[in-house]
Design an enzyme around this catalytic site. Sequence first.
Site, PDB file in Angstrom:
ATOM      1  N   HIS A  18      55.855   8.551  69.533  1.00  0.00           N
ATOM      2  CA  HIS A  18      54.760   8.618  70.516  1.00  0.00           C
ATOM      3  C   HIS A  18      53.463   8.079  69.905  1.00  0.00           C
ATOM      4  O   HIS A  18      52.730   7.324  70.553  1.00  0.00           O
ATOM      5  CB  HIS A  18      54.495  10.076  70.936  1.00  0.00           C
ATOM      6  N   LYS A  42      61.601  21.212  81.957  1.00  0.00           N
ATOM      7  CA  LYS A  42      61.733  21.479  80.514  1.00  0.00           C
ATOM      8  C   LYS A  42      61.167  22.834  80.117  1.00  0.00           C
ATOM      9  O   LYS A  42      60.132  23.256  80.632  1.00  0.00           O
ATOM     10  CB  LYS A  42      61.001  20.390  79.726  1.00  0.00           C
ATOM     11  N   ARG A  91      62.693   3.354  74.620  1.00  0.00           N
ATOM     12  CA  ARG A  91      63.429   3.405  73.347  1.00  0.00           C
ATOM     13  C   ARG A  91      64.704   2.577  73.393  1.00  0.00           C
ATOM     14  O   ARG A  91      65.242   2.208  72.373  1.00  0.00           O
ATOM     15  CB  ARG A  91      63.777   4.850  72.995  1.00  0.00           C
ATOM     16  N   SER A 130      61.800  14.425  71.224  1.00  0.00           N
ATOM     17  CA  SER A 130      61.208  15.734  70.916  1.00  0.00           C
ATOM     18  C   SER A 130      62.303  16.792  70.831  1.00  0.00           C
ATOM     19  O   SER A 130      62.274  17.655  69.943  1.00  0.00           O
ATOM     20  CB  SER A 130      60.180  16.093  71.986  1.00  0.00           C
TER      21      SER A 130
END
Length: 162
Positions: A18, A42, A91, A130
């Site tokens: 990030h 989440k 990504r 993460s």
Amino acid sequence: MERKALYAGSFDPVTNGHLNIIERAAALFDSLTVLIAVNANKNNLFDLGERLEIMKEVTGHLSNVTVDTFSGLLADYVNENRFDAYIRGLRGTTDFENELHMAQMNARLFREDTETIFLMTDPKYSFISSSLVKEVAAFGGSIEGLVPECVVSRIRSKSQEE
Ligand code: COA
């Protein structure tokens, strides 16, 4: 005319991937807002206040970056603050489909001419997420080099608390 960009995510926690996107986006625009947004799907390790504190610390060296938090529809924040660009990091192909759908949905919702712009993640960081960082840390694995130093120590103290 000042060119303003936004980079949003849940950043639970912010990773070096990030940070790499933040540094590159900050170099491309006059100002960059990093928005810690709520992803309702989440469960978070760090609360919004903690994530804000961490993000301010790790972006402190970038004079044109400001950090904010928001809970709601991202397009409302974008429309209120009139950004020229909404930055996303890609990504790899697994991110692509989801990002395409979000970008197309946001395009319907953004009122101004806010473009979604994708920056390809540096290959050094393309395997980092993460969740993976939290999982490795939870089992005592090394996360050095994957996240900023202050995040390493914060995750360790969280794990000890739990
Ligand atoms: N380096 C490392 N990791 C990266 C990365 C990079 N360059 N780019 C993405 N990732 C990882 C993140 O760590 C994250 O990992 P995780 O799933 O393990 O937590 C994952 O990719 C997804 O990140 P991101 O795409 O930023 O999603 P997010 O859940 O963090 O944030 C929001 C998405 C909050 C921006 C989005 O849900 C949102 O806009 N919510 C507001 C509500 C809304 O408007 N919804 C409609 C959207 S169309």
